[in-house]
Design a protein around this motif. Structure first.
Motif, PDB file in Angstrom:
ATOM      1  N   ALA A 109      -0.234  19.989  12.351  1.00 28.41           N
ATOM      2  CA  ALA A 109      -0.270  20.843  13.531  1.00 28.41           C
ATOM      3  C   ALA A 109       1.130  21.219  13.998  1.00 28.41           C
ATOM      4  N   SER A 110       2.060  20.268  13.896  1.00 29.65           N
ATOM      5  CA  SER A 110       3.416  20.521  14.394  1.00 29.65           C
ATOM      6  C   SER A 110       4.274  21.300  13.403  1.00 29.65           C
ATOM      7  N   SER A 111       3.984  21.151  12.109  1.00 33.37           N
ATOM      8  CA  SER A 111       4.828  21.787  11.101  1.00 33.37           C
ATOM      9  C   SER A 111       4.243  23.072  10.529  1.00 33.37           C
ATOM     10  N   GLY A 112       2.933  23.227  10.668  1.00 35.32           N
ATOM     11  CA  GLY A 112       2.280  24.383  10.074  1.00 35.32           C
ATOM     12  C   GLY A 112       2.132  24.283   8.571  1.00 35.32           C
ATOM     13  N   ARG A 113       2.398  23.114   8.010  1.00 36.35           N
ATOM     14  CA  ARG A 113       2.314  22.891   6.572  1.00 36.35           C
ATOM     15  C   ARG A 113       1.019  22.155   6.232  1.00 36.35           C
ATOM     16  N   ASP A 114       0.614  22.234   4.996  1.00 34.48           N
ATOM     17  CA  ASP A 114      -0.511  21.450   4.504  1.00 34.48           C
ATOM     18  C   ASP A 114       0.047  20.086   4.100  1.00 34.48           C
ATOM     19  N   VAL A 115       0.149  19.184   5.073  1.00 33.71           N
ATOM     20  CA  VAL A 115       0.805  17.895   4.858  1.00 33.71           C
ATOM     21  C   VAL A 115       0.059  17.066   3.818  1.00 33.71           C
ATOM     22  N   PRO A 157       0.827  -1.215   0.000  1.00 26.12           N
ATOM     23  CA  PRO A 157       0.000   0.000   0.000  1.00 26.12           C
ATOM     24  C   PRO A 157       0.854   1.256   0.000  1.00 26.12           C
ATOM     25  N   GLY A 158       0.348   2.272  -0.676  1.00 26.33           N
ATOM     26  CA  GLY A 158       0.914   3.613  -0.561  1.00 26.33           C
ATOM     27  C   GLY A 158       0.193   4.371   0.532  1.00 26.33           C
ATOM     28  N   TYR A 159      -0.080   5.642   0.283  1.00 27.57           N
ATOM     29  CA  TYR A 159      -0.786   6.458   1.270  1.00 27.57           C
ATOM     30  C   TYR A 159      -2.294   6.213   1.129  1.00 27.57           C
ATOM     31  N   ILE A 160      -2.847   5.462   2.065  1.00 29.10           N
ATOM     32  CA  ILE A 160      -4.259   5.090   2.043  1.00 29.10           C
ATOM     33  C   ILE A 160      -4.988   5.842   3.150  1.00 29.10           C
ATOM     34  N   GLN A 196      -0.109  14.518  -1.534  1.00 30.72           N
ATOM     35  CA  GLN A 196      -0.826  14.348  -2.792  1.00 30.72           C
ATOM     36  C   GLN A 196      -0.013  14.834  -3.983  1.00 30.72           C
ATOM     37  N   ALA A 197       0.864  15.792  -3.743  1.00 34.88           N
ATOM     38  CA  ALA A 197       1.712  16.300  -4.821  1.00 34.88           C
ATOM     39  C   ALA A 197       2.710  15.251  -5.306  1.00 34.88           C
ATOM     40  N   GLN A 198       3.004  14.266  -4.452  1.00 31.87           N
ATOM     41  CA  GLN A 198       3.936  13.200  -4.833  1.00 31.87           C
ATOM     42  C   GLN A 198       3.266  12.090  -5.644  1.00 31.87           C
ATOM     43  N   ILE A 199       1.935  12.082  -5.669  1.00 33.15           N
ATOM     44  CA  ILE A 199       1.180  10.968  -6.230  1.00 33.15           C
ATOM     45  C   ILE A 199       0.621  11.357  -7.594  1.00 33.15           C
ATOM     46  N   PRO A 200       0.974  10.644  -8.655  1.00 33.85           N
ATOM     47  CA  PRO A 200       0.468  11.002  -9.985  1.00 33.85           C
ATOM     48  C   PRO A 200      -1.049  11.107 -10.066  1.00 33.85           C
ATOM     49  N   LEU A 201      -1.793  10.264  -9.340  1.00 36.44           N
ATOM     50  CA  LEU A 201      -3.253  10.369  -9.363  1.00 36.44           C
ATOM     51  C   LEU A 201      -3.775  11.542  -8.544  1.00 36.44           C
ATOM     52  N   GLY A 202      -2.898  12.198  -7.774  1.00 38.56           N
ATOM     53  CA  GLY A 202      -3.253  13.442  -7.110  1.00 38.56           C
ATOM     54  C   GLY A 202      -4.109  13.313  -5.875  1.00 38.56           C
ATOM     55  N   ARG A 203      -4.177  12.139  -5.278  1.00 39.54           N
ATOM     56  CA  ARG A 203      -5.010  11.947  -4.087  1.00 39.54           C
ATOM     57  C   ARG A 203      -4.514  10.745  -3.305  1.00 39.54           C
TER      58      ARG A 203
END
Length: 279
Positions: free
Chosen positions: A223-229, A206-209, A234-241
């Motif tokens: 919450a800890s990084s302040g980033r849109d994790v 599995p990838g990110y499920i 999703q930016a790493q995944i060709p299907l975008g989700r």
């Protein structure tokens, strides 16, 4: 689900009923490890919807009972067994109880929880020993317990749930990067040794499920990084989700079926294209 899709395709394509796919799971009995919630539960649920009787296991009785009740309420046949897969006696009892419940075991889905995160410097030998027992020893022992019955009936399916990190190692997941890769190797070896008995052995990576655990991890990191994790992933995944549990469960159910009778020794990523290697 597969039968419903086949029926829909039959209508659209004007095919005959004889052309519909039958996965051959009716009358089969499946043991699904780590199945009180998350991916394991969705796999058990999908197998049950396709006609298999399923044995579920988990460490927490309340969660396990709820999972079993849901599958039975949906028209499936399920039993639950409280089990700590890191314990030798619990594993033996699980297989024995599952056979007692349904008479035989045709399918074993070897699914174990994720180990702690950390770097090489932060993980001591005790962490490696504990992760080995949970990720590798448990799978080896369960395979030893279920294979003799599969050999006797000359039909069986082993599917190990590992991770995309065995092909594309990820920082902070050192234990999983290293130890889950050996489970892929084990399945490949069992495919060689047991193919003559009508037994297939495959790994699903599995990838990110989008499970509850994944949502909690993403929220905590955000919450800890302040980033849109989530957006970063999703930016790493060709299907975008992120993937959904049923998308993973559909692949596992296919590999557990008659329809995948010529697929063995495979390590199949279900990751939306996340892993960039060719093989």
């Amino acid at each position: 689900m597969f039968r419903r899709l086949a029926q829909h395709a039959m209508i659209l394509g004007n095919a005959s009923k004889d052309d519909a796919m039958d996965l051959g799971l009716t009358g089969k009995n499946a043991l699904v490890c780590g199945s009180s919630k998350g991916l394991g539960f969705e796999i058990a649920r999908t197998l049950a919807r396709e006609g298999a009787s399923v044995s579920l296991c988990g460490r927490h009785e309340k969660e396990l009972a709820a999972a079993v009740a849901q599958i039975n309420a949906e028209g499936g046949t399920a039993r639950g067994f409280v089990t700590d897969l890191s314990l030798h006696d619990d594993r033996a009892k699980l297989v024995h109880s599952s056979r007692d419940a349904f008479g035989k075991l045709d399918i074993a889905i070897l699914n174990t929880g994720g180990p702690p995160t950390g770097t090489f410097a932060s993980l001591d030998l005790a962490a490696w020993d504990d992760a080995y027992r949970k990720l590798v020893e448990s799978v080896v022992h369960l395979a030893q317990l279920v294979l003799p019955g599969m050999v006797e009936q000359r039909w069986g399916r082993l599917v190990a749930i590992t991770s995309f990190v065995t092909r594309q190692p990820t920082n902070q997941l050192l234990l999983s990067n290293s130890l889950r890769a050996s489970v892929n190797g084990l399945m490949r070896s069992l495919a060689n040794e047991y193919g003559a008995f009508g037994i297939t052995a495959n790994s699903v990576l599995p990838g990110y499920i989008r499970t509850e655990r994944m949502e909690n991890v993403v929220s905590a990191q955000a919450a800890s990084s302040g980033r849109d994790v989530r957006a970063d992933l999703q930016a790493q995944i060709p299907l975008g989700r992120l993937g959904t549990p049923d998308e993973l469960a559909n692949v596992v159910t296919f590999l557990a079926s008659d329809a995948a009778s010529y697929v063995t020794g495979a390590a199949l990523t279900v990751d939306g294209g996340l892993v960039k290697t060719v093989f």
